[in-house]
Design a protein around this motif. Structure first.
Motif, PDB file in Angstrom:
ATOM      1  N   PRO A 225      48.788  46.880  36.173  1.00 26.57           N
ATOM      2  CA  PRO A 225      48.753  48.125  36.950  1.00 26.57           C
ATOM      3  C   PRO A 225      49.101  47.905  38.419  1.00 26.57           C
ATOM      4  CG  PRO A 225      46.541  47.309  36.636  1.00 26.57           C
ATOM      5  CD  PRO A 225      47.444  46.372  35.886  1.00 26.57           C
ATOM      6  N   SER A 226      49.013  48.993  39.162  1.00 26.87           N
ATOM      7  CA  SER A 226      49.364  48.957  40.580  1.00 26.87           C
ATOM      8  C   SER A 226      48.299  48.213  41.386  1.00 26.87           C
ATOM      9  CB  SER A 226      49.491  50.381  41.114  1.00 26.87           C
ATOM     10  OG  SER A 226      48.215  51.015  41.125  1.00 26.87           O
ATOM     11  N   HIS A 227      48.652  47.892  42.624  1.00 19.00           N
ATOM     12  CA  HIS A 227      47.710  47.244  43.534  1.00 19.00           C
ATOM     13  C   HIS A 227      46.478  48.119  43.756  1.00 19.00           C
ATOM     14  CE1 HIS A 227      46.265  44.792  46.852  1.00 19.00           C
ATOM     15  NE2 HIS A 227      46.187  45.889  47.590  1.00 19.00           N
ATOM     16  N   GLY A 228      46.678  49.442  43.906  1.00 19.54           N
ATOM     17  CA  GLY A 228      45.551  50.344  44.114  1.00 19.54           C
ATOM     18  C   GLY A 228      44.616  50.381  42.929  1.00 19.54           C
ATOM     19  N   PHE A 229      45.160  50.374  41.731  1.00 21.13           N
ATOM     20  CA  PHE A 229      44.353  50.358  40.520  1.00 21.13           C
ATOM     21  C   PHE A 229      43.514  49.090  40.481  1.00 21.13           C
ATOM     22  CE2 PHE A 229      44.024  52.047  36.119  1.00 21.13           C
ATOM     23  CZ  PHE A 229      43.324  51.004  35.526  1.00 21.13           C
ATOM     24  N   LEU A 230      44.139  47.953  40.742  1.00 25.71           N
ATOM     25  CA  LEU A 230      43.413  46.683  40.734  1.00 25.71           C
ATOM     26  C   LEU A 230      42.337  46.652  41.817  1.00 25.71           C
ATOM     27  CD1 LEU A 230      46.420  44.263  40.187  1.00 25.71           C
ATOM     28  CD2 LEU A 230      44.645  44.827  38.521  1.00 25.71           C
ATOM     29  N   THR A 231      42.634  47.230  42.975  1.00 21.84           N
ATOM     30  CA  THR A 231      41.651  47.279  44.057  1.00 21.84           C
ATOM     31  C   THR A 231      40.422  48.081  43.628  1.00 21.84           C
ATOM     32  OG1 THR A 231      43.362  47.069  45.755  1.00 21.84           O
ATOM     33  CG2 THR A 231      41.254  48.022  46.426  1.00 21.84           C
ATOM     34  N   ASP A 232      40.646  49.211  42.980  1.00 24.61           N
ATOM     35  CA  ASP A 232      39.525  50.018  42.501  1.00 24.61           C
ATOM     36  C   ASP A 232      38.709  49.263  41.457  1.00 24.61           C
ATOM     37  OD1 ASP A 232      40.278  52.102  44.140  1.00 24.61           O
ATOM     38  OD2 ASP A 232      41.364  53.179  42.574  1.00 24.61           O
ATOM     39  N   LEU A 233      39.391  48.565  40.561  1.00 21.80           N
ATOM     40  CA  LEU A 233      38.702  47.840  39.493  1.00 21.80           C
ATOM     41  C   LEU A 233      37.856  46.712  40.063  1.00 21.80           C
ATOM     42  CD1 LEU A 233      38.808  48.291  36.408  1.00 21.80           C
ATOM     43  CD2 LEU A 233      40.504  46.454  36.290  1.00 21.80           C
ATOM     44  N   ARG A 234      38.427  45.965  40.984  1.00 25.09           N
ATOM     45  CA  ARG A 234      37.693  44.864  41.606  1.00 25.09           C
ATOM     46  C   ARG A 234      36.530  45.404  42.446  1.00 25.09           C
ATOM     47  NH1 ARG A 234      42.204  42.309  44.884  1.00 25.09           N
ATOM     48  NH2 ARG A 234      40.563  40.892  45.585  1.00 25.09           N
ATOM     49  N   GLY A 235      36.765  46.536  43.105  1.00 24.73           N
ATOM     50  CA  GLY A 235      35.699  47.133  43.896  1.00 24.73           C
ATOM     51  C   GLY A 235      34.526  47.555  43.039  1.00 24.73           C
ATOM     52  N   ALA A 236      34.805  48.097  41.856  1.00 24.45           N
ATOM     53  CA  ALA A 236      33.728  48.479  40.948  1.00 24.45           C
ATOM     54  C   ALA A 236      32.913  47.265  40.526  1.00 24.45           C
ATOM     55  CB  ALA A 236      34.312  49.180  39.716  1.00 24.45           C
ATOM     56  N   ALA A 237      33.591  46.171  40.207  1.00 26.80           N
ATOM     57  CA  ALA A 237      32.872  44.949  39.806  1.00 26.80           C
ATOM     58  C   ALA A 237      32.024  44.419  40.953  1.00 26.80           C
ATOM     59  CB  ALA A 237      33.873  43.891  39.334  1.00 26.80           C
ATOM     60  N   ARG A 238      32.536  44.464  42.164  1.00 21.39           N
ATOM     61  CA  ARG A 238      31.794  43.936  43.323  1.00 21.39           C
ATOM     62  C   ARG A 238      30.560  44.775  43.636  1.00 21.39           C
ATOM     63  NH1 ARG A 238      37.062  43.039  45.582  1.00 21.39           N
ATOM     64  NH2 ARG A 238      36.842  44.946  46.806  1.00 21.39           N
ATOM     65  N   ILE A 268      38.727  37.871  37.789  1.00 23.30           N
ATOM     66  CA  ILE A 268      37.518  37.131  37.408  1.00 23.30           C
ATOM     67  C   ILE A 268      36.726  36.719  38.643  1.00 23.30           C
ATOM     68  CG2 ILE A 268      36.680  35.020  36.305  1.00 23.30           C
ATOM     69  CD1 ILE A 268      39.059  35.247  34.375  1.00 23.30           C
ATOM     70  N   GLY A 269      37.437  36.357  39.696  1.00 19.17           N
ATOM     71  CA  GLY A 269      36.767  35.963  40.930  1.00 19.17           C
ATOM     72  C   GLY A 269      35.919  37.065  41.524  1.00 19.17           C
ATOM     73  N   ASP A 270      36.284  38.316  41.249  1.00 22.54           N
ATOM     74  CA  ASP A 270      35.510  39.457  41.758  1.00 22.54           C
ATOM     75  C   ASP A 270      34.488  39.968  40.746  1.00 22.54           C
ATOM     76  OD1 ASP A 270      36.387  39.884  44.407  1.00 22.54           O
ATOM     77  OD2 ASP A 270      38.302  40.602  43.648  1.00 22.54           O
ATOM     78  N   GLY A 271      34.354  39.285  39.609  1.00 23.24           N
ATOM     79  CA  GLY A 271      33.319  39.662  38.655  1.00 23.24           C
ATOM     80  C   GLY A 271      33.776  40.454  37.452  1.00 23.24           C
ATOM     81  N   VAL A 272      35.084  40.648  37.298  1.00 28.31           N
ATOM     82  CA  VAL A 272      35.597  41.343  36.110  1.00 28.31           C
ATOM     83  C   VAL A 272      35.573  40.380  34.926  1.00 28.31           C
ATOM     84  CG1 VAL A 272      37.598  42.485  35.073  1.00 28.31           C
ATOM     85  CG2 VAL A 272      37.060  42.853  37.502  1.00 28.31           C
ATOM     86  N   CYS A 273      35.035  40.820  33.796  1.00 27.72           N
ATOM     87  CA  CYS A 273      34.997  40.002  32.579  1.00 27.72           C
ATOM     88  C   CYS A 273      36.226  40.320  31.729  1.00 27.72           C
ATOM     89  CB  CYS A 273      33.738  40.293  31.771  1.00 27.72           C
ATOM     90  SG  CYS A 273      32.201  39.919  32.644  1.00 27.72           S
TER      91      CYS A 273
END
Length: 401
Positions: A225-238, A268-273
């Motif tokens: 996905p896009s950078h924004g999508f990944l940012t949202d996903l990583r933010g949710a994990a954090r 994974i570094g931000d906590g996404v499994c």
């Protein structure tokens, strides 16, 4: 972008061809006035032949039948397959077909990737399952894991209007028919096209991710996905949300899996499994968020689906449906997936170029890929109103473009 939500729908989860095809064929047999079908792939195998026979039987008893297939995903039909449909009066069209030198399909970009079926304006099917035997488990180790939904209720009116607006069926027909079925689900139909709805599906995902409080499970065949999508996903994990991705481990397109793997380390570094589904190819495009939100559809989370192809998803707010889809994904997670770890990534072969550079090159893909088709996509009528296939006319209609 604002979703048009409808209350009072009944939604049924259909898993793989074994769950999907019997319900579709039953609905076709019960059709009284109209069958509108869009699909990326229709093969002349056991599934495609059974679909053809049931559509022909419906047309012969007076049901109006119209079908649109994609000219890249669906190979040219043989005369023996097409002629009975033409004789029965079925309208068959192909979206942007092209020459296939030595059997090679060239027009890859901006495909009609939707999988939609509307029966009598009252029942609709939305999902990722094509009409091909490789969606049946008995077809062997290459059988695809996939999902669709059958829906009845007010949202079917939106799906019906949309399909008619694309030129599938009689544009002068009744686009307001809807089921009187009642259910508990609140649903919305959403599309991605190359006009007004270029980012709608992505934005719906991102809104759900940003609003997640407890868990996110995304199971998607092609994930880039896009950078924004990944940012949202990583933010949710954090912020403590349990974020899980089920991605391909035995892909039908290895290059797509390799692209997704360039994202793993940062996620994974931000906590996404992350777990890879390794039993057979994964073809699903589904997600659940918290206890009520879910989506099932045709849209992958890669540049083709998010930026180029014509896609359609159903978004559902309902605890029962969310729980059923969650249970299916949990079984995959526990019994059929292999965990991805940072230690395991260190043991895998590395790309010959830095992964950060590769990511930025690949995510620009839609920008330059969209320039490649130096033509206006069109639909070609293969059969219509009893007209013989060899005399069928071409049209310049371009749904979604």
């Amino acid at each position: 972008m604002k979703l048009r939500w409808h209350k009072g729908n009944s939604v049924r989860l259909l898993e793989n061809g074994e769950g999907f095809y019997p319900r579709v064929f039953e609905a076709i047999e019960a059709a009284r006035s109209e069958i509108l079908l869009e699909t990326f792939i229709l093969f002349e195998d056991e599934v495609g032949r059974e679909l053809q026979q049931r559509l022909v039987a419906a047309a012969r008893r007076g049901v109006r039948v119209s079908m649109l297939v994609d000219g890249y995903g669906t190979p040219p039909f043989s005369d023996g397959f097409l002629a009975p449909m033409a004789e029965a009066g079925i309208e068959v069209r192909s979206f942007d077909p092209g020459a296939q030198p030595m059997g090679i399909r060239l027009k890859l970009f901006r495909r009609m990737h939707r999988k939609l079926l509307v029966i009598d304006g009252a029942t609709a099917f939305v999902g990722g399952i094509n009409y091909s035997a490789d969606h049946l488990l008995r077809s062997g180790p290459e059988a695809k894991q996939d999902y669709a939904v059958e829906v009845r209720g007010p949202v079917v009116g939106d799906i019906h209007r949309f399909v008619l607006d694309q030129g599938v069926g009689d544009a002068q027909g009744d686009a307001t028919a809807a089921s009187d079925a009642q259910g508990a689900a609140e649903t919305a139909f959403i599309v991605r096209d190359n006009q007004r709805h270029g980012t709608d599906i992505e934005q719906v995902y991102r809104e759900a991710i940003r609003g997640a409080k407890r868990r996110i499970v995304i199971a998607n065949a092609y994930f880039f996905p896009s950078h924004g999508f990944l940012t949202d996903l990583r933010g949710a994990a954090r912020r403590g949300v349990d974020v899980r991705l089920i991605l391909q481990g035995e892909p039908d397109m290895p290059s797509v899996m390799m692209a997704a793997r360039t994202l793993y380390r940062q996620l994974i570094g931000d906590g996404v499994c992350i777990r890879e589904y390794c039993t057979r190819p994964f073809h699903g495009k589904v997600a659940v968020v918290d206890d009520e939100w879910a989506t099932v559809g045709s849209s992958n989370l890669d540049p083709l689906s998010l930026s180029l192809n014509l896609e359609a998803n159903l978004v559902v707010r309902d605890r029962g449906f969310n729980g059923e889809l969650s249970a299916s994904l949990e079984q995959l997670w526990m019994d059929h997936c292999e965990e991805v770890t940072l230690e395991g990534l260190d043991q895998r072969p590395r790309w010959p170029v830095p992964q950060v550079l590769l990511y930025h090159v690949l995510r620009k893909f839609p920008r330059w890929a969209g320039l490649l088709p130096a033509h206006t996509p069109r639909t070609v009528t293969l059969a219509s109103g009893g007209q013989a296939p060899e005399r069928a006319a071409s049209t310049l209609a371009s749904p979604g473009h």
